[in-house]
Design a protein around this motif. Structure first.
Motif, PDB file in Angstrom:
ATOM      1  N   LEU A 125      -6.025 -34.303  22.237  1.00 25.78           N
ATOM      2  CA  LEU A 125      -4.858 -33.581  22.663  1.00 25.78           C
ATOM      3  C   LEU A 125      -5.244 -32.247  23.641  1.00 25.78           C
ATOM      4  CD1 LEU A 125      -2.138 -34.635  20.335  1.00 25.78           C
ATOM      5  CD2 LEU A 125      -2.240 -35.386  22.757  1.00 25.78           C
ATOM      6  N   ALA A 126      -6.095 -31.563  22.698  1.00 29.15           N
ATOM      7  CA  ALA A 126      -6.603 -30.112  23.121  1.00 29.15           C
ATOM      8  C   ALA A 126      -7.412 -30.296  24.341  1.00 29.15           C
ATOM      9  CB  ALA A 126      -7.737 -29.744  22.092  1.00 29.15           C
ATOM     10  N   GLN A 127      -7.927 -31.420  24.836  1.00 24.64           N
ATOM     11  CA  GLN A 127      -8.455 -31.426  26.275  1.00 24.64           C
ATOM     12  C   GLN A 127      -7.432 -31.471  27.334  1.00 24.64           C
ATOM     13  OE1 GLN A 127     -11.837 -34.379  26.165  1.00 24.64           O
ATOM     14  NE2 GLN A 127     -12.487 -33.715  24.171  1.00 24.64           N
ATOM     15  N   MET A 128      -6.293 -31.903  26.819  1.00 27.83           N
ATOM     16  CA  MET A 128      -4.840 -32.131  27.980  1.00 27.83           C
ATOM     17  C   MET A 128      -4.221 -30.785  28.270  1.00 27.83           C
ATOM     18  SD  MET A 128      -3.609 -35.848  26.352  1.00 27.83           S
ATOM     19  CE  MET A 128      -2.420 -35.632  27.457  1.00 27.83           C
ATOM     20  N   PRO A 129      -3.707 -30.743  29.360  1.00 25.83           N
ATOM     21  CA  PRO A 129      -2.843 -29.584  29.595  1.00 25.83           C
ATOM     22  C   PRO A 129      -1.713 -29.554  28.913  1.00 25.83           C
ATOM     23  CG  PRO A 129      -3.688 -30.717  31.851  1.00 25.83           C
ATOM     24  CD  PRO A 129      -4.167 -31.489  30.478  1.00 25.83           C
ATOM     25  N   VAL A 130      -1.240 -28.398  28.707  1.00 27.20           N
ATOM     26  CA  VAL A 130       0.244 -28.477  27.740  1.00 27.20           C
ATOM     27  C   VAL A 130       1.061 -29.658  28.398  1.00 27.20           C
ATOM     28  CG1 VAL A 130       1.951 -26.845  26.781  1.00 27.20           C
ATOM     29  CG2 VAL A 130      -0.398 -26.119  26.732  1.00 27.20           C
ATOM     30  N   ARG A 133       0.600 -33.018  27.694  1.00 33.51           N
ATOM     31  CA  ARG A 133       0.860 -33.328  26.095  1.00 33.51           C
ATOM     32  C   ARG A 133       2.325 -33.296  26.019  1.00 33.51           C
ATOM     33  NH1 ARG A 133      -3.301 -29.033  24.618  1.00 33.51           N
ATOM     34  NH2 ARG A 133      -1.418 -27.670  24.251  1.00 33.51           N
ATOM     35  N   GLN A 134       3.114 -32.530  26.514  1.00 32.37           N
ATOM     36  CA  GLN A 134       4.458 -32.721  26.447  1.00 32.37           C
ATOM     37  C   GLN A 134       5.077 -34.206  27.071  1.00 32.37           C
ATOM     38  OE1 GLN A 134       6.695 -30.796  24.392  1.00 32.37           O
ATOM     39  NE2 GLN A 134       8.047 -32.495  24.942  1.00 32.37           N
ATOM     40  N   ALA A 135       4.620 -34.460  28.149  1.00 32.93           N
ATOM     41  CA  ALA A 135       5.015 -35.562  29.091  1.00 32.93           C
ATOM     42  C   ALA A 135       4.647 -36.742  28.087  1.00 32.93           C
ATOM     43  CB  ALA A 135       4.494 -35.637  30.298  1.00 32.93           C
ATOM     44  N   LEU A 136       3.423 -36.670  27.600  1.00 28.31           N
ATOM     45  CA  LEU A 136       2.935 -37.846  26.902  1.00 28.31           C
ATOM     46  C   LEU A 136       4.055 -38.076  25.562  1.00 28.31           C
ATOM     47  CD1 LEU A 136       0.864 -39.806  25.960  1.00 28.31           C
ATOM     48  CD2 LEU A 136      -0.258 -38.145  24.661  1.00 28.31           C
ATOM     49  N   LEU A 137       4.182 -37.028  24.761  1.00 34.07           N
ATOM     50  CA  LEU A 137       5.154 -36.995  23.657  1.00 34.07           C
ATOM     51  C   LEU A 137       6.477 -37.509  24.289  1.00 34.07           C
ATOM     52  CD1 LEU A 137       4.135 -33.764  22.133  1.00 34.07           C
ATOM     53  CD2 LEU A 137       3.576 -36.210  21.082  1.00 34.07           C
ATOM     54  N   THR A 138       6.951 -37.207  25.247  1.00 33.72           N
ATOM     55  CA  THR A 138       8.267 -37.677  25.607  1.00 33.72           C
ATOM     56  C   THR A 138       8.089 -38.936  26.086  1.00 33.72           C
ATOM     57  OG1 THR A 138       8.866 -35.422  26.585  1.00 33.72           O
ATOM     58  CG2 THR A 138      10.013 -37.302  27.577  1.00 33.72           C
ATOM     59  N   GLY A 139       7.323 -39.517  26.604  1.00 35.02           N
ATOM     60  CA  GLY A 139       6.920 -40.942  27.024  1.00 35.02           C
ATOM     61  C   GLY A 139       6.923 -41.864  25.789  1.00 35.02           C
TER      62      GLY A 139
END
Length: 166
Positions: A125-130, A133-139
């Protein structure tokens, strides 16, 4: 409410992309449970997670949760008890019923596996833009809700959702 899902080609492409992402997640997820310091194979570790989720469970309930034969579940428990990861106690409602619980060592093992999984996921997750990460959590939340609704026809999806710290 069902969102516009687009054409079947778009759905197929999305399914293929999710399949690849799931493979990466499974590699991260199973890494700690296959580490040299974990004293039990993945099958026995799964038993520990089922017992943890139940708090206490009898042998037939455990076999049912695992989709296993009663004799297979019993042998798994024999191994876990010998390793000091579970304890068997007389049930609270009936002395003939045996309740299976995690031992302190079993709890510590699951805590360690969970902590190592989370450390590995945090690194990715630290390698992903913020925003990603938010889009991933929403998805993932929406996926979890849809999967919950699909597995329980006629009931709403899970109310649990993922959240991202501020």
């Amino acid at each position: 409410m069902v969102a516009d899902v687009g054409d079947s080609s778009q759905l197929s492409q999305s399914a293929a992309a999710i399949d690849l992402a799931a493979e990466a997640l499974v590699r991260i997820w199973t890494g700690p449970q296959n580490a040299p310091g974990v004293p039990v194979p993945a099958t026995q570790l799964r038993v520990l997670f089922v017992v943890e989720q139940s708090g206490a469970i009898n042998l037939s309930g455990l076999a049912n949760e695992l989709g296993a034969l009663l004799s297979s579940a019993s042998r798994l428990c024999d191994r876990l008890e010998a390793a000091g990861l579970i304890v068997r106690e007389s049930g609270q409602q009936s002395r003939r019923e045996i309740a299976i619980r995690l031992s302190p060592d079993g709890e510590a093992l699951l805590d360690r596996v969970r902590r190592e999984r989370q450390e590995q996921i945090t690194k990715v997750l630290a390698q992903m833009p913020v925003g990603a990460r938010q889009a991933l959590l929403t998805g993932l939340t929406e996926f979890q809700n849809a999967a919950g609704a699909q597995s329980r026809p006629g009931t709403p999806g899970s109310e649990q959702s993922f959240s991202m710290p501020a």
